[in-house]
Design a protein around this motif. Structure first.
Motif, mmCIF file in Angstrom:
data_model
loop_
_atom_site.group_PDB
_atom_site.id
_atom_site.type_symbol
_atom_site.label_atom_id
_atom_site.label_comp_id
_atom_site.label_asym_id
_atom_site.label_seq_id
_atom_site.Cartn_x
_atom_site.Cartn_y
_atom_site.Cartn_z
ATOM 1 N N ARG A 36 0.807 -1.224 0.000
ATOM 2 C CA ARG A 36 0.000 0.000 0.000
ATOM 3 C C ARG A 36 0.843 1.278 0.000
ATOM 4 O O ARG A 36 0.332 2.361 0.190
ATOM 5 C CB ARG A 36 -0.997 -0.033 1.160
ATOM 6 N N ILE A 37 2.138 1.120 -0.208
ATOM 7 C CA ILE A 37 2.975 2.269 -0.561
ATOM 8 C C ILE A 37 3.184 2.153 -2.062
ATOM 9 O O ILE A 37 3.750 1.175 -2.544
ATOM 10 C CB ILE A 37 4.320 2.236 0.187
ATOM 11 N N SER A 38 2.654 3.129 -2.788
ATOM 12 C CA SER A 38 2.717 3.050 -4.250
ATOM 13 C C SER A 38 3.070 4.434 -4.787
ATOM 14 O O SER A 38 2.236 5.329 -4.825
ATOM 15 C CB SER A 38 1.357 2.579 -4.772
ATOM 16 N N ALA A 53 0.263 5.448 0.792
ATOM 17 C CA ALA A 53 0.729 6.282 1.911
ATOM 18 C C ALA A 53 1.521 7.485 1.406
ATOM 19 O O ALA A 53 2.298 7.361 0.450
ATOM 20 C CB ALA A 53 1.591 5.444 2.843
ATOM 21 N N GLU A 54 1.305 8.626 2.049
ATOM 22 C CA GLU A 54 2.034 9.838 1.645
ATOM 23 C C GLU A 54 2.706 10.520 2.829
ATOM 24 O O GLU A 54 3.798 11.053 2.694
ATOM 25 C CB GLU A 54 1.048 10.820 0.993
ATOM 26 N N TYR A 177 7.659 7.891 -0.839
ATOM 27 C CA TYR A 177 7.509 6.931 0.266
ATOM 28 C C TYR A 177 8.105 5.568 -0.089
ATOM 29 O O TYR A 177 8.500 4.785 0.776
ATOM 30 C CB TYR A 177 6.026 6.766 0.630
ATOM 31 N N ASP A 178 8.197 5.266 -1.394
ATOM 32 C CA ASP A 178 8.715 3.940 -1.766
ATOM 33 C C ASP A 178 10.172 3.745 -1.361
ATOM 34 O O ASP A 178 10.689 2.627 -1.392
ATOM 35 C CB ASP A 178 8.510 3.659 -3.264
ATOM 36 N N GLY A 379 -9.467 -2.723 0.119
ATOM 37 C CA GLY A 379 -9.758 -1.635 1.045
ATOM 38 C C GLY A 379 -8.480 -0.844 1.284
ATOM 39 O O GLY A 379 -7.422 -1.187 0.729
ATOM 40 N N ALA A 380 -8.593 0.218 2.078
ATOM 41 C CA ALA A 380 -7.424 1.080 2.294
ATOM 42 C C ALA A 380 -6.647 0.664 3.538
ATOM 43 O O ALA A 380 -5.472 0.297 3.464
ATOM 44 C CB ALA A 380 -7.872 2.536 2.402
ATOM 45 N N TYR A 381 -7.294 0.751 4.689
ATOM 46 C CA TYR A 381 -6.671 0.295 5.941
ATOM 47 C C TYR A 381 -7.747 0.016 6.973
ATOM 48 O O TYR A 381 -8.906 0.367 6.779
ATOM 49 C CB TYR A 381 -5.580 1.252 6.447
ATOM 50 N N SER A 382 -7.343 -0.633 8.064
ATOM 51 C CA SER A 382 -8.324 -1.213 8.978
ATOM 52 C C SER A 382 -8.774 -0.234 10.061
ATOM 53 O O SER A 382 -8.097 0.748 10.351
ATOM 54 C CB SER A 382 -7.687 -2.420 9.663
ATOM 55 N N TYR A 383 -9.915 -0.533 10.632
ATOM 56 C CA TYR A 383 -10.332 0.160 11.863
ATOM 57 C C TYR A 383 -11.107 -0.814 12.735
ATOM 58 O O TYR A 383 -11.564 -1.861 12.257
ATOM 59 C CB TYR A 383 -11.131 1.430 11.556
#
Ligand code: FAD
Length: 449
Positions: A36-38, A53-54, A177-178, A379-383
């Motif tokens: 998820r770092i792209s 991620a930024e 970020y990569d 999905g993007a990330y969890s909660y």
């Protein structure tokens, strides 16, 4: 020893094991590392474009350490926050202070409830109705969550940036970020098999057999390992058998059923726009007279579809990113690039009080990635759902000293949805493996089915 997933959690685990002399292998479904770092690069913009991620949020020790070791340049994003309210642009430099009267009340939640339920009690009193609106958008955007379902207790346990100036700090990595996953994998590249999808893990105490499909081949390859660290995203972990990316555990893992009941995958849609110039620094009718948006960093708008925008400030470059999280992002999932671009153009126009034509006339290119329909993220990330405040910790527990679940969703310190949480989780899993390996014989103690 095998690791599934070459995101930062898997690569951080690989490093820890390598340092201890363990020859671990990483199996990765995509044809690249980073998950998820792209980061993409385009000759038209002398700056990396982030599709995952930024930001470095708060103290983020694990990322800051890598930034230092790898001699990367990371800088604070300061600049000015602006807000659109009733069609007018106003400064919002006290964003965190404004959230505080609402967010500080999370501490008093004893019986868990949803954040929407918590808001319905009007925390902060009558005078805080605007702060509650901001808080709702913050939780949807930052936590990618549905406020009707996210656990107020988990939000309280994770801490709110409104309380701590250090946690309000936001930084960006100049080179992209990569560079973080690239640093984590340095000199160990040959230990990572990309384009290799794990489909099944048959396991017994002390041994596992992993079925892998390489490069879409018709045949499955079998890999044997003493132990496995599984770092696939929560959305993939919860996917039904047979869906792309899903892993069938045999026998099934109770921790996954527990996660299904207590954790959810949040949704995010982001779009990056490249313009011909920084046209928003010209006169805008919605801004106060003589005001300039030259130092605009974040814009909190009124558009429902893309309420949050940011520039590359302090870099003076003609790019802007639009962001939406939670149920609004879910509505955009699966949409075409053209539809998302058109929706984002309309949103930015509304937020800045200009015509769509004006935004579109400056637009040169746009980028987006659909993390919701991406089979290897889902999905993007969890909660955490209501009642799920301790679920990430349980997910991170070793299963019969053979299977470890790691990754951002299994960060035991409430730092889910972050790069530093994912690195921390991968390292913890690897350290736990090392403790087990040093205290038990390496032979399989039960036959595999
Ligand atoms: C749009 C977006 C913006 C974000 N912004 C930020 C931010 O600004 N700051 C921040 O700190 N965090 C941010 N995050 C969160 C951050 O990116 C993640 O928390 C972190 O990168 C997760 O790392 P991970 O190793 O746990 O998972 P991942 O990076 O997802 O790695 C898991 C890997 O498993 C692989 N995989 C999946 N299924 C299989 C399979 N069956 N077989 C083999 N491999 C498989 C995947 O391809 C992937 O490479 C953002 C995330 C998104 C989506």
């Amino acid at each position: 020893m095998a690791i599934v997933g070459a995101g930062v959690a898997g690569l951080a685990a690989l490093r820890v094991l390598d340092r201890a002399g363990i020859n671990a292998r990483v199996i990765e479904a995509r044809d690249r590392i980073g998950g998820r770092i792209s980061t993409v690069r385009d000759p038209r913009l002398p700056y990396p474009i982030e599709l995952g991620a930024e930001f470095i949020h708060g103290s983020a020790e694990e990322v800051i350490d890598v930034v230092g070791d790898a001699e990367l340049v990371a800088y604070d994003i300061e600049g000015q926050r602006w807000r659109t309210k009733s069609g007018r642009l106003t400064r919002l430099d006290d964003y965190w202070t404004r959230l505080h009267p609402v967010m500080r009340n999370l501490k008093s939640v004893t019986t868990d409830r949803s954040f929407a339920d918590f808001l319905s009690d009007k925390p902060g009193g009558q005078s805080a109705s605007d702060a509650r609106k901001l808080a709702r958008t913050f939780v949807e955007g930052f936590h990618a969550a549905d406020v009707e379902h996210i656990s107020a207790k988990a939000l309280a346990d994770g801490g709110s940036p409104s309380e701590d100036p250090e946690e309000q700090r936001i930084m960006r990595i100049a080179d992209g970020y990569d560079r973080i996953p690239r640093w984590l994998v340095r000199n160990l590249e040959n230990r990572v098999a990309t384009a290799s999808v794990v489909e099944e893990i048959a396991w017994g105490p002390g041994a596992a057999s992993i079925s892998v499909r390489r490069n879409g081949s018709a045949n499955l390859m079998s890999v044997r390992a003493r132990a496995v660290i599984v770092t696939i995203p929560l959305g993939v972990l919860l996917a039904s058998p047979g869906e792309t990316g899903a892993i069938a555990f045999s026998p099934p893992l109770a921790v996954i059923d527990d996660a299904r009941a207590h954790l959810a995958m949040g949704t995010v849609t982001r779009v990056v726009f490249l313009f011909d110039e920084r046209w928003w620094t010209d006169t805008l009718a919605a801004a106060p007279r003589d005001a300039s948006l030259d130092r605009l960093s974040f814009l909190h708008g009124e558009s429902r579809e893309f309420p949050i925008w940011w520039t590359l400030y302090p870099a003076h470059l003609p790019a802007m990113t639009g962001w939406t999280g939670g149920p609004r992002a879910l509505r955009l999932a699966g949409g075409s690039h053209g539809d998302i671009e058109a929706c984002a153009v309309a949103s930015l126009a509304k937020n800045l009080g200009v015509s769509r034509r004006r935004v579109a006339s400056h637009l040169q290119a746009s980028w987006t990635h659909d993390w919701q329909t991406d089979p290897y993220s889902r999905g993007a990330y969890s909660y955490a759902l209501v009642g799920g405040a301790g679920a990430a910790k349980r997910l991170a527990r070793a299963v019969q000293r053979t299977i470890w679940i790691a990754g951002e969703a299994a960060d035991a310190e409430g730092r889910n949805g972050t790069v530093h949480g994912a690195i921390g989780s991968g390292r913890r899993a690897a350290e736990s493996v090392l403790r087990v390996l040093s205290s038990s014989p390496t032979r399989a103690r039960a036959p595999l089915r």
